[in-house]
Enzyme design. Structure first.
Site, PDB file in Angstrom:
ATOM      1  N   LYS A 117      -8.831  -1.573  -2.116  1.00 41.98           N
ATOM      2  CA  LYS A 117      -7.386  -1.520  -1.839  1.00 41.98           C
ATOM      3  C   LYS A 117      -6.556  -1.533  -3.120  1.00 41.98           C
ATOM      4  O   LYS A 117      -5.574  -0.815  -3.231  1.00 41.98           O
ATOM      5  CB  LYS A 117      -6.986  -2.711  -0.951  1.00 41.98           C
ATOM      6  CG  LYS A 117      -7.520  -2.568   0.461  1.00 41.98           C
ATOM      7  CD  LYS A 117      -6.431  -2.668   1.513  1.00 41.98           C
ATOM      8  CE  LYS A 117      -6.994  -2.233   2.845  1.00 41.98           C
ATOM      9  NZ  LYS A 117      -6.057  -1.923   3.868  1.00 41.98           N
ATOM     10  N   GLU A 201       5.602  -8.865  -0.729  1.00 45.93           N
ATOM     11  CA  GLU A 201       5.545  -7.466  -0.312  1.00 45.93           C
ATOM     12  C   GLU A 201       6.646  -7.227   0.706  1.00 45.93           C
ATOM     13  O   GLU A 201       6.922  -8.098   1.537  1.00 45.93           O
ATOM     14  CB  GLU A 201       4.174  -7.211   0.343  1.00 45.93           C
ATOM     15  CG  GLU A 201       3.749  -5.776   0.363  1.00 45.93           C
ATOM     16  CD  GLU A 201       2.317  -5.648   0.878  1.00 45.93           C
ATOM     17  OE1 GLU A 201       1.387  -5.635   0.058  1.00 45.93           O
ATOM     18  OE2 GLU A 201       2.145  -5.585   2.103  1.00 45.93           O
ATOM     19  N   ARG A 293     -13.580  10.764   4.434  1.00 47.04           N
ATOM     20  CA  ARG A 293     -14.539  11.312   5.404  1.00 47.04           C
ATOM     21  C   ARG A 293     -13.778  12.143   6.430  1.00 47.04           C
ATOM     22  O   ARG A 293     -12.562  12.166   6.416  1.00 47.04           O
ATOM     23  CB  ARG A 293     -15.227  10.151   6.125  1.00 47.04           C
ATOM     24  CG  ARG A 293     -14.180   9.206   6.719  1.00 47.04           C
ATOM     25  CD  ARG A 293     -14.721   8.186   7.663  1.00 47.04           C
ATOM     26  NE  ARG A 293     -13.795   7.094   7.858  1.00 47.04           N
ATOM     27  CZ  ARG A 293     -12.812   7.060   8.749  1.00 47.04           C
ATOM     28  NH1 ARG A 293     -12.632   8.081   9.551  1.00 47.04           N
ATOM     29  NH2 ARG A 293     -12.020   6.016   8.852  1.00 47.04           N
TER      30      ARG A 293
END
Lengths: 461, 78
Positions: A117, A201, A293
């Site tokens: 992350k 945040e 993916r």
């Protein structure tokens, strides 16, 4: 192309999807299967197959040695990981390469970099992609916290720097609350983690989940527009669309360009997805993560662009270059995918791994079903509950929802409980019709009893 | 003697988590509604509750082993 024998290290509907793509490219397929999966559809469809271990995924589909040694034994020259299982495991990608085969996806370094992350956030920031505004690092004092919160903008989330699992998170609406909460959070973090460091945040209430499909060949990258995936239950997507309803054209262009910039910054090879949170109140979007993916919901992007993403990723892995320029990728109409799971939506989504009875699968222009079912198939209880996906494509979103309702009512799978009634109810819901939803919407809608209420109103008849 | 059967197919676990002790061991009393194990079915964990009363004898299903609906999981002495 350097790929002649493709090993499929996955199961279920995506294994069937990969076989179809490989067939179209003239590539031979080798299907891996666990002892519980010897009867699955992709084993029947593949050119060859091999058992890789017992039912438990940790001893079969998640066992790197078992998968790689089976691929080597079957003389595969490439391995497709699908999604889930080992698809984003850098050690697996490396093991495949070290064994002399091609991994259908980006290299291990890229998987590792985008899987972390913190490093993914750094890559995004460096590429000019917006991230959720936050403190650069630890915040030690309440005064510092107040100063930083002013630049981030309220409401802010106060998190323990050493924390995890949502512990110690507080949301402050203004400076007064922040000055009140910060010392509490600090004391709590110190007690819980032995470290009173805090992290701030911006809190985004009721965000939407918007993501962008990209394809890269290591030098160039293109996008296949955005997807809207806000209808989620327990962080699992249940209904996905391409494109996103109620977004300004300029915002979409910005989201897509940022995704391409990020893909180019990491010299991305293969198919990938850049996921964003979108704040409807401010019109701003923020990078959350990159999935390295193919995704379950890739189908809606295929429907609106006409591009076969699975074929493209195999072709690129085989040394091919992107053969489409961005200006050749044209958005056409609207597509919706709904996930058909073996779960009973009227019984708290209890899994229902039954035996497939008589099936009637909807067909027609703009109707697609990706699945791994056949009549008489016993669904094994050891893996996830996804049976397949119903995808519709129409000129407009309204027409797509109409088509979805017709197709859902035609779709019959005997012997199983599925989530189809949920999708019929959603397709009949006024807010869904209006595109007024966000990632917190579906669980609240279910908790308020709307599924039963819609059924009583006759939507299911 | 009475047996507790699995309500669902899946993977049976005798313990709430790998580090913990089994739910029941020999000689424990079992009441109706007591949890005696977990069945993992399609990534969802379902508690198996006893529908009978008695004294726990032994597990008949191996920990972390695949089971079918109706398989005997444990034996009680009535």
């Amino acid at each position: 192309m350097n790929i002649n024998r493709l090993f499929i290290a996955n199961r279920g509907e995506i294994a069937v999807r990969i076989i179809k793509a490989a067939n179209a490219l003239g590539v031979k397929t080798i299907q891996a299967f666990s002892e519980a999966d010897k009867d699955m559809l992709s084993v029947r469809l593949a050119d060859e197959s091999i058992c890789i271990g017992p039912a438990s995924a940790s001893a079969s589909y998640l066992d790197i040695n078992a998968v790689v040694s089976a691929a080597v034994r079957m003389k595969a020259d490439a391995v497709h990981p699908g999604y889930g299982f080992l698809a984003e495991n850098a050690d697996f990608a490396k093991a495949v390469k070290d064994a002399g085969m091609i991994f259908v996806g980006p290299d291990a370094e890229t998987i590792e970099r985008m899987g972390d992350k913190v490093s993914a956030r750094q890559v995004a920031e460096a590429a000019g992609v917006p991230v959720v505004p936050g403190s650069k690092g630890r915040v030690e004092s309440t005064d510092d916290a107040a100063k930083i919160a002013k630049t981030i903008g309220y409401p802010v989330m106060i998190k323990a720097a050493a924390g995890g699992g949502g512990r110690g998170i507080r949301i402050a609406q203004n400076e007064e609350e922040l000055r009140n909460f910060a010392p509490q959070a600090q004391a709590e973090a110190l007690a819980a983690f032995g470290d009173g460091g805090l992290y701030l945040e911006r809190a985004i209430r009721s965000p939407r989940h918007i993501e962008v499909q990209i394809l890269g060949d290591g030098v160039n990258a293109i996008h296949c527009f955005e997807r809207e995936c806000s209808l989620q239950r327990r962080r699992q997507k249940v209904w996905e669309e391409a494109g996103a309803v109620n977004l300004k054209k300029a915002t979409v262009a910005h989201l897509c360009q940022a995704a391409v910039d990020l893909a180019k910054a990491v010299q991305y090879r293969g198919a990938g997805t850049i996921e964003y949170l979108y704040d409807d109140d401010t019109g701003e979007f923020y990078f959350i993560e990159m999935n390295t993916r193919i995704q379950v919901e890739h189908t809606v992007s295929e429907m609106i662009t006409g591009i076969d993403l699975v074929q493209e990723m195999i072709r690129i892995a085989g040394g091919g270059k992107l053969n489409l320029r961005q200006d050749q990728i044209i958005r056409n109409g609207h597509a919706i995918e709904v996930r058909i799971n073996a779960e009973d939506p009227f019984m708290q989504f209890m899994p229902f791994p039954g035996k497939v009875g008589t099936m009637s699968i909807p067909k027609g222009d703009g109707v697609r079903v990706d699945h791994f079912l056949y009549e008489g198939y016993q669904i094994p209880p050891f893996y996830d509950s996804l049976l397949g996906k119903l995808i519709v494509h129409a000129p407009s979103r309204d027409e797509a929802i109409n088509k979805l309702l017709v197709a859902l009512k035609e779709f019959q799978i005997g012997g199983l409980k599925t989530t189809m009634p949920l999708h019929i109810a959603l397709a009949s819901d006024r807010d869904v019709r209006a595109g007024k939803f966000h990632t917190q919407w579906l669980e609240a809608w279910l908790a308020a009893g709307n599924l039963d209420a819609t059924m009583r109103e006759g939507a299911l008849l | 003697m009475a047996n507790i059967q699995s309500p669902l197919p899946g993977t049976f676990y005798q313990k709430p988590s790998p580090e913990e002790a089994p739910y029941k061991s020999n000689g424990d009393s079992v009441n109706i509604g007591d949890t005696i194990g977990l069945v993992e079915v399609m990534k969802t964990f379902i508690e198996v509750k006893s529908d009978i009363r008695g004294t726990f004898s032994e597990y008949l299903a191996v920990d972390a082993a695949p089971i079918q609906a109706g398989d005997f999981l444990a034996e009680l002495m009535a």
